[in-house]
Design an enzyme around this catalytic site. Structure first.
Site, PDB file in Angstrom:
ATOM      1  N   ASP A 100       0.857  -1.182   0.000  1.00  0.00           N
ATOM      2  CA  ASP A 100       0.000   0.000   0.000  1.00  0.00           C
ATOM      3  C   ASP A 100       0.892   1.230   0.000  1.00  0.00           C
ATOM      4  O   ASP A 100       1.891   1.276   0.721  1.00  0.00           O
ATOM      5  CB  ASP A 100      -0.903   0.022   1.235  1.00  0.00           C
ATOM      6  CG  ASP A 100      -1.994  -1.033   1.197  1.00  0.00           C
ATOM      7  OD1 ASP A 100      -2.360  -1.477   0.093  1.00  0.00           O
ATOM      8  OD2 ASP A 100      -2.496  -1.410   2.269  1.00  0.00           O
ATOM      9  N   ASP A 103      -7.000  -1.749  -4.140  1.00  0.00           N
ATOM     10  CA  ASP A 103      -7.984  -1.449  -3.091  1.00  0.00           C
ATOM     11  C   ASP A 103      -9.111  -0.565  -3.627  1.00  0.00           C
ATOM     12  O   ASP A 103     -10.287  -0.775  -3.309  1.00  0.00           O
ATOM     13  CB  ASP A 103      -7.317  -0.757  -1.899  1.00  0.00           C
ATOM     14  CG  ASP A 103      -6.307  -1.639  -1.187  1.00  0.00           C
ATOM     15  OD1 ASP A 103      -6.402  -2.877  -1.315  1.00  0.00           O
ATOM     16  OD2 ASP A 103      -5.431  -1.088  -0.506  1.00  0.00           O
TER      17      ASP A 103
END
Length: 170
Positions: free
Chosen positions: A117, A136
């Site tokens: 991320d 995501d």
């Protein structure tokens, strides 16, 4: 189904290419933070071993493999679901977003042992503590789309057959 496959492939490639560029070419894995348009957009490296917001992180290798298996089962189920009957284009796109994003995060777990991320968006008066990635975003948008557009096919399978003239005259 081709639309779903193309969307899934596009999301998967965009996710993996963006992660490769940011993590490896821009060395975010070593720098940890790159301010792009502070505070609105920054790259903050976060290796997410759990699910959303790091839930279940630190549970070890078993969690990693359970999350990989769960992602593959959900991906397979969504693929079969949209393949079984006619759906609207928005439903097929939504399925592709979810599938492509889920597979992108599966590859991260296989290669890195965690999901990479790096996107962080904040406001001048609020610092967002969480990072996310292209996968995501696609998973979230796909899941919302599946809920919103489920059952709203093009109607081809539900249209009643027109009555013939002979039956109509009786």
């Amino acid at each position: 189904m081709r639309l779903t496959a193309w969307v899934a492939a596009g999301v998967f490639l965009l996710d993996q290419i963006s992660k490769y560029i940011v993590v490896h070419l821009m060395n975010l894995d070593r720098l940890l933070v790159i301010e792009v348009l502070p505070p609105w957009l920054n790259f903050h490296m976060a290796w997410n071993q759990g699910v959303n917001f790091g839930l279940m992180a630190g549970e070890g290798d078993l969690t990693r493999w359970v999350l990989i298996a769960l992602s593959l089962v959900i991906t397979g189920w969504v693929w079969i679901w949209v393949r079984r009957e006619r759906h609207s284009r928005l439903m097929l796109v939504s399925a592709g977003l979810l599938i492509g994003g889920a597979l992108g995060n599966v590859i991260d777990r296989l290669v890195y042992g965690a999901v990479a991320d790096f996107l962080n968006m904040s406001l001048p008066f609020w610092r967002n503590p969480w990072s996310f990635n292209v996968a995501d975003i696609a998973i979230f948008a796909g899941a919302v789309g599946l809920v919103l557009f489920s059952g709203k096919g093009d109607g081809a399978a539900k249209k009643p057959r027109p009555k013939s003239d002979a039956k109509a005259r009786r």
